[in-house]
Write an enzyme that holds these catalytic residues in place. Structure first.
Site, PDB file in Angstrom:
ATOM      1  N   GLU A 145       0.883  -1.331  -0.122  1.00 21.48           N
ATOM      2  CA  GLU A 145      -0.023   0.100  -0.028  1.00 21.48           C
ATOM      3  C   GLU A 145       0.846   1.446   0.164  1.00 21.48           C
ATOM      4  O   GLU A 145       0.830   2.149   0.840  1.00 21.48           O
ATOM      5  CB  GLU A 145      -0.857  -0.083   0.999  1.00 21.48           C
ATOM      6  CG  GLU A 145      -2.006  -1.389   1.059  1.00 21.48           C
ATOM      7  CD  GLU A 145      -3.011  -1.053   1.874  1.00 21.48           C
ATOM      8  OE1 GLU A 145      -2.943  -0.229   3.040  1.00 21.48           O
ATOM      9  OE2 GLU A 145      -4.315  -1.544   1.940  1.00 21.48           O
ATOM     10  N   GLU A 299      -6.794  -7.791  -1.115  1.00 20.46           N
ATOM     11  CA  GLU A 299      -7.179  -7.864   0.612  1.00 20.46           C
ATOM     12  C   GLU A 299      -8.457  -7.407   0.724  1.00 20.46           C
ATOM     13  O   GLU A 299      -8.843  -6.369   0.110  1.00 20.46           O
ATOM     14  CB  GLU A 299      -6.305  -7.010   1.395  1.00 20.46           C
ATOM     15  CG  GLU A 299      -4.994  -7.295   1.585  1.00 20.46           C
ATOM     16  CD  GLU A 299      -4.206  -6.162   2.404  1.00 20.46           C
ATOM     17  OE1 GLU A 299      -4.807  -5.515   3.177  1.00 20.46           O
ATOM     18  OE2 GLU A 299      -2.964  -5.977   2.441  1.00 20.46           O
ATOM     19  N   LYS A 348      -4.610  -7.474  16.245  1.00 20.13           N
ATOM     20  CA  LYS A 348      -5.140  -8.756  17.019  1.00 20.13           C
ATOM     21  C   LYS A 348      -6.637  -8.801  17.114  1.00 20.13           C
ATOM     22  O   LYS A 348      -7.176  -9.971  17.215  1.00 20.13           O
ATOM     23  CB  LYS A 348      -4.521  -9.059  18.369  1.00 20.13           C
ATOM     24  CG  LYS A 348      -4.725  -8.069  19.406  1.00 20.13           C
ATOM     25  CD  LYS A 348      -3.913  -8.350  20.533  1.00 20.13           C
ATOM     26  CE  LYS A 348      -3.617  -7.336  21.531  1.00 20.13           C
ATOM     27  NZ  LYS A 348      -2.879  -6.198  20.799  1.00 20.13           N
TER      28      LYS A 348
END
Ligand code: GAL
Length: 647
Positions: A145, A299, A348
């Site tokens: 990116e 993605e 996470k």
């Protein structure tokens, strides 16, 4: 690779060997065909300068290969290792406000910095040598990116490079002084060394200088990409764009020719109820960058992202609709960030293909089901989407419009483009995006919603299109300035006066909550009003109230064999107006369809995506549904997707 690639970013370096082995078993269960590997692994591949440790990566690549899973191998330059930042503290980017970026995150090296370019070349040439011929490696994924989160860097190396860039662009200081209009506020430059980056200041900095800095920053990131591309021979090379619609800092038209295949990342904006329309727009822009051919969704997410206000999990069926909508609009890949949810680090709480809940979860079952369905769509790969309508999209205009001190801070590029795109989406019209200088002769309708910066050449291109029989729609505050943010001579909208058959005498931007009535029942305009003076154009709608009451709000101008429409406000009923224009322009449209039914034709395949909670009848579509394997029944289940192979 044959078929539609299915998989995601894979970060095995975060996991012990047993988990890595389980990963491969689960990937096979889910029908994973490709993973993106090593994107942030520089510090593990070169733990100290010149000391390389490729062994662990060799093992992972071989293990994937043995399982028949292809590798999209990353070059990890988006995460410079700590030793590099310690040795070259001045390689850390500086923001426009003058703050030097810290380490401990990612994207903390300046693309222009000579030491960073050198270290990049050292590592990437080794990766190329070691893995270029590996049969598992099908593609290179350079960096990550570019331009996000930091497009422009204001460090010393950047300023030095900017001066060199300007010398190439302008050759002489006279040319630069003229282009930048430096007689204003006495900014005349007598020596190249006097020129600085357009840093934050307590007042507005020269807009032409800022525009050039945006172009320069884009070119510097491309330079860093191209340096790597030259070293990576033998396999296709790409870099994942940070969301075609959202990545304001990169002019992706300039990148399109430098990548072997367009790759895009897309994340839903949880705050938006219409985020599936936004998704479609991002996909259409990706396909347009690919010249109408296939591209790769590199993605997206299985569920919540962790960087928005709310990490909203996707509703049942939503991931599937999202993935297949990208395929409908030309993607030959369904890839996710990421394969397995991390236990530590910044991401996470980001969803993944293997969630923290493990395989006894609805999400995992959905992933496995989707993998099987993507497998059934193999024959769709390579087919093309064609559109009869195009929307003009120009990053330079995006940059220029959103600089300081415009007539209204409500003039925002995406706001207008999205309004037009959404109206067409709801009318079931597929659109391409085009640069204003592109060959547009093949479209029945071209819409220029926010073309504030328009060169003379591009304006001529639009005019020729109309004269030759095209239908053009232009929205307010377009055709105002040239490439240096200098106002075109004469009354607004300088270079568009002739094609639109009108001029604009005065702007009357509307305040928040201020609206104007339009001369059709219940018509309401927002954001903008202005005094239009037709000169050849016919008034279609007038302002009924407000500062321009009694004057034209919507006009139509017949020119040559075509017609040019002008819309001088942000109408609430844009959809209705566009529907009429679409019909008059002879655009082919499907028959009556429910509003929330997305229908896209890709080659002989008709994708039907139902965003509503009720079944959607779709008359007239006949053929086999590749997803169910049975003939299409004429109805798409609530929230469901059908992909019909028509005869
Ligand atoms: C992307 C990025 C990925 C990951 C993802 C999370 O922008 O490329 O590495 O951070 O966002 O949504």
């Amino acid at each position: 690779m044959a078929g539609i690639a299915f998989g995601g970013d894979y970060n095995p370096e975060q996991w012990p060997r047993e988990v890595q082995e389980e990963d491969v078993r689960l990937m096979r269960e889910a029908g994973v065909t490709m993973v993106s590997l090593g994107i942030f692994a520089w510090a593990l591949l070169e733990p100290a300068e010149g000391r390389y440790e490729f062994g662990w990566l060799d093992e992972v690549v071989d293990r994937l290969h043995a399982a028949g899973i292809a590798v999209n191998l990353g070059t990890p330059t988006a995460a410079p290792p700590p030793w590099f930042s310690l040795k070259h503290p001045d390689s850390r980017p500086v923001t426009r406000e003058g703050r030097r970026v810290g380490t401990g995150g990612r994207e903390h090296a300046c693309s222009s910095h000579p030491a960073f370019r050198h270290a990049t070349a050292e590592l990437v040439s080794r990766l190329a040598q070691r893995y270029g011929d590996h049969p598992a490696v099908v593609m290179w994924h350079v960096h990550n990116e570019y331009g996000a989160p930091l497009g422009e860097c204001y460090c010393e190396a950047s300023v030095a490079a900017f001066r060199e860039w300007l010398k190439v662009r302008y050759a002489t200081l006279d040319a630069l002084n003229h282009a930048w209009g430096t007689t204003f506020w006495g900014q005349h430059y007598g020596d190249w060394a006097e020129i600085d980056a357009p840093r934050w200041s307590h007042t507005v900095v020269n807009p032409a200088q800022r525009l050039d800095y945006a172009r320069f920053a884009n070119d510097e990131h491309r330079g860093h990409y191209l340096l790597q591309k030259e070293l990576l021979t033998g396999k296709p090379v790409t870099t994942n764009f940070a969301g075609t619609v959202n990545c304001k800092s990169m002019d992706l038209w300039t990148w399109a020719g430098d990548v072997d295949v367009i790759a895009n990342d897309h994340y839903l904006d949880a705050e938006r109820p219409d985020n599936h329309i936004h998704l479609a727009m991002s996909a259409d822009l990706s396909r347009s960058l690919a010249g109408g051919g296939p591209w790769l969704l590199m993605e997206h997410s299985t569920g919540a992202v962790n960087w928005q206000r709310w990490g909203v999990a996707k509703r049942p069926g939503e991931m599937r609709r999202n993935s297949l909508a990208h395929v409908a609009r030309g993607s030959d890949a369904v890839m996710f960030f990421q394969w397995r949810a991390s236990r530590f680090g910044a991401e996470k709480f980001h969803s993944a293909m293997v969630p923290h809940a493990g395989t006894d979860s609805a999400l995992w079952r959905d992933v496995v089901r989707l993998g099987a369905e993507v497998g059934r769509l193999a024959e769709v790969a390579g087919s093309r989407v064609s559109a009869e309508v195009a929307i003009v999209w120009d990053w330079e205009s995006y940059w220029a419009l959103e600089l300081d001190w415009r007539p209204s801070t409500e003039l925002r590029f995406l706001e207008r483009v999205e309004a037009y795109y959404a109206a067409l989406w709801r009318e079931h019209v597929t659109v391409d995006f085009v640069h204003p200088s592109a060959d547009i002769s093949g479209y029945r309708l071209v819409v220029a919603p926010s073309a504030y910066l328009l060169t003379e050449g591009s304006a001529k291109n639009l005019q020729r299109y109309v004269e030759d029989g095209g239908s053009l729609v232009v929205s307010y505050f377009s055709g105002i300035v040239n490439e240096h943010d200098t106002i075109h001579p004469g009354a607004y909208p300088g270079v568009l006066r002739e094609v639109l058959g009108l001029s604009v005498e005065e702007f009357h931007p509307l305040r928040d909550d201020e609206t104007v009535a339009l001369g059709r029942p219940d018509g309401v305009g927002r954001i903008w009003s202005e005094r239009v003076r037709p000169a050849g154009a016919r008034t279609v709608q007038s302002f009924a109230t407000g500062p321009d009451a009694g004057h034209a709000a919507v006009t139509r101008h017949n020119l040559g064999a075509g017609v040019a429409w002008y819309i001088a406000t942000a109408p609430d009923d844009l959809r209705e107006l566009l529907a009429e224009i679409v019909v008059r322009a002879g655009v082919t449209r499907p028959g009556e369809l429910p509003d929330a039914l997305e229908m896209v034709e890709r080659g002989p395949y008709v994708f039907l995506i139902n965003h509503a909670d009720a079944a959607a009848p779709v008359p007239g579509v006949v053929g086999a549904d590749l997803i169910s394997g049975a003939p299409f029944t004429g109805e798409v289940p609530a929230g469901g997707v059908c992909v019909v192979r028509t005869p």
